[in-house]
Design a protein around this motif. Sequence first.
Motif, short mmCIF file in Angstrom:
data_model
loop_
_atom_site.label_atom_id
_atom_site.label_comp_id
_atom_site.label_asym_id
_atom_site.label_seq_id
_atom_site.Cartn_x
_atom_site.Cartn_y
_atom_site.Cartn_z
N UNK A 94 -3.80 3.46 -12.21
CA UNK A 94 -3.82 3.19 -11.16
C UNK A 94 -2.84 2.68 -10.14
N UNK A 95 -2.47 3.92 -9.01
CA UNK A 95 -1.13 3.49 -8.40
C UNK A 95 -1.21 4.02 -6.96
N UNK A 96 -1.43 2.49 -6.57
CA UNK A 96 -1.71 2.85 -4.60
C UNK A 96 0.28 2.81 -4.04
N UNK A 97 0.18 3.81 -3.33
CA UNK A 97 1.43 4.50 -2.82
C UNK A 97 1.63 4.30 -1.51
N UNK A 98 0.13 4.06 -0.83
CA UNK A 98 0.65 3.94 1.01
C UNK A 98 -0.79 3.14 1.32
N UNK A 99 -0.32 2.00 1.65
CA UNK A 99 -1.34 1.50 2.57
C UNK A 99 -0.68 0.03 2.45
N UNK A 100 -1.58 -0.79 3.11
CA UNK A 100 -0.77 -2.20 2.90
C UNK A 100 -1.59 -3.25 2.06
N UNK A 101 -0.95 -4.01 2.03
CA UNK A 101 -2.14 -5.36 1.68
C UNK A 101 -2.06 -6.97 3.01
N UNK A 102 -3.42 -7.26 2.89
CA UNK A 102 -3.96 -8.04 3.94
C UNK A 102 -3.95 -8.94 3.15
N UNK A 103 -3.59 -10.43 3.88
CA UNK A 103 -4.18 -11.87 3.64
C UNK A 103 -5.86 -12.35 4.36
N UNK A 104 -6.69 -12.56 3.28
CA UNK A 104 -7.69 -12.47 3.68
C UNK A 104 -7.82 -13.53 4.80
N UNK A 105 -6.50 -14.76 4.59
CA UNK A 105 -6.89 -16.56 6.10
C UNK A 105 -6.29 -15.71 7.11
N UNK A 106 -4.70 -15.06 7.16
CA UNK A 106 -4.08 -15.64 8.21
C UNK A 106 -3.85 -13.64 8.37
N UNK A 107 -4.60 -12.93 8.23
CA UNK A 107 -4.63 -11.05 8.50
C UNK A 107 -3.37 -10.64 8.55
N UNK A 108 -1.96 -11.39 7.92
CA UNK A 108 -1.14 -11.02 7.94
C UNK A 108 -0.99 -9.88 7.18
N UNK A 109 -0.52 -8.45 7.16
CA UNK A 109 0.06 -7.49 6.76
C UNK A 109 0.97 -7.13 6.00
N UNK A 110 1.34 -6.43 4.85
CA UNK A 110 2.46 -6.33 4.26
C UNK A 110 2.26 -4.52 3.75
N UNK A 111 3.36 -4.47 4.26
CA UNK A 111 2.88 -2.87 4.12
C UNK A 111 3.79 -2.47 2.28
N UNK A 112 3.08 -1.41 1.76
CA UNK A 112 2.88 -0.55 0.87
C UNK A 112 3.88 0.57 1.07
N UNK A 113 4.29 0.47 0.62
CA UNK A 113 5.07 2.44 1.16
C UNK A 113 5.73 3.14 -0.08
#
Lengths: 123, 414
Positions: A94-113
């Motif tokens: 499984x390869x995640x191509x587009x999306x983001x990773x979100x921290x469960x605590x501080x809700x910062x978002x890391x984009x995946x491109x």
Amino acid sequence: MRLLTHNFLKCNEENCTGGYPLQIKLDDTSSENVKILEQDFNKEFVKNVLSKVDYDVLYNTAKQFGISLLFSYTSQHLEDEGFLNSIHHALFKIHIMEGSLICPQCHVSFPIKDGIPNMLKGN
Amino acid sequence: MSEARGEPGSGTGAGARFFCTAGRGLERFLMREVRARLAATEVEYISGKVFFTTCSDLNMLKKLKSAERLFLLIKKQFPLISSVSKGKLFNEMQRLINEDPGSWLNAISIWKNLLELDAKKEKLSQRDDNQVKRKVGENEIIIAKKLKIEQMQKIEENRDCQLEKQIEEETLEQRDVTTKSENFQEEFQNDIEKAIDTHNQKDLTFRVSCRCSGTIRKAFTAQELGKVIGIAIMKHFGWKADLRNPKLEIFIHLNDVYSVVGIPVFRVPLASRAYIKTAGLRSTIAWAMASLADIKAGAFVLDPMCGLGTILLEAAKEWPDVYYVGADVSDSQLLGTWDNLKAAGLEDKIELLKVSVIARCVLWPMLYTARFMKLPGCPFGKSEGNVESDGNCHCLQKVLILLFLTFHLGKSLS
């Protein structure tokens, strides 16, 4: 980005102590946000990798993608090719191509491109 | 490295004698590699060159990773004394041939045998259709590089071997080779056939490639000396010189430590890899660094500043059953790495992340070992050791600090 990599990433925001595991959010506007790519199955390799991952995190994340793994496993399961194949599928194919990773605590978002997560964008 | 008189190339019975050029500091890696990969014997080195004897065929020889170029040894002996008159020196050089022409002919026949064997194997494998398609793909890359490097070799012929220059010049780019591929495929085969097709030794055309360094370089130019040898070869063996497209190339290196004569086994340097589209770090160094990590099957390997991914590519080719992760802070580098991975067919082996090593760590704590080893020539620090992780994972920062200390502050690592 594979689920194997997701298993090792955490939030690096200042003062964030609970940034693991990151939540995967897929980009619904993109046509191909997840790809399933074939990869050769190597039994010993999968067993090796399995011993290093956080299994609970893998179990929960795989569920999100419609893969239901065994809730827990014993050493007997390690010889079962069916089980190992399911692990192999979840971790490597499984390869995640587009999306983001979100921290469960501080809700910062890391984009995946293009399949590459950008861990710099602590927002 | 004292030698009695001269050292001719040995016969095929006990294996053939070769030498490789290697970057400074990499000789140790190369010696270990020839012993491991080729079961080489009589392995010795003098700065910049490793000499060894082996029975391996071209296929195995092609796999050498820490060598620059591979040669069949014709002659290795004491350095020529450059303080004598021109006439005397030229005589000395002619003696390289006249004294022992057998070793020349011997080396050439070994070379032809190696190529013949390889050509036979190629023909066998070409019968399989699938393999033909794959080979065309491979050859495209090999031949595009080969052509570019041949052009550069012609420029470099009469200069000293300078590694830094080669790194600058060798930014090989993948051009549109689809139209050229058929021609190149033929040319590649022709090369081998040409080399073999010299039933009559008198058909041989040759070119001398002479490199000088040290005191002899101050007194004479490489061109002069190359010419002397060339004329002596023509006189003695009757071959014709062909500067553009010779069948046989003779390589001579003269310096203060030795005089070496050899035949390059491949036109393309071993250091130029078919599977690396855009080189970042020099491939030989990248492989050597990867070999230091002592990678075993099932390992996780991280390159926190992967650039164009050269180290990971070399590692993935050599140790495939491993989980590789490459990280870099720059988008353009990551794109370049992705390109390289695709060209090499290794996208399923290597994951990429965009990460900064000076930011806080993004890797969930896991035990790791960072191995460091001081290469010869590095003036400070402990020789080698491991850095083990602790409970608080600051692994990427630790790696960065290690590098900072060694290279900038010169602190001893303890």
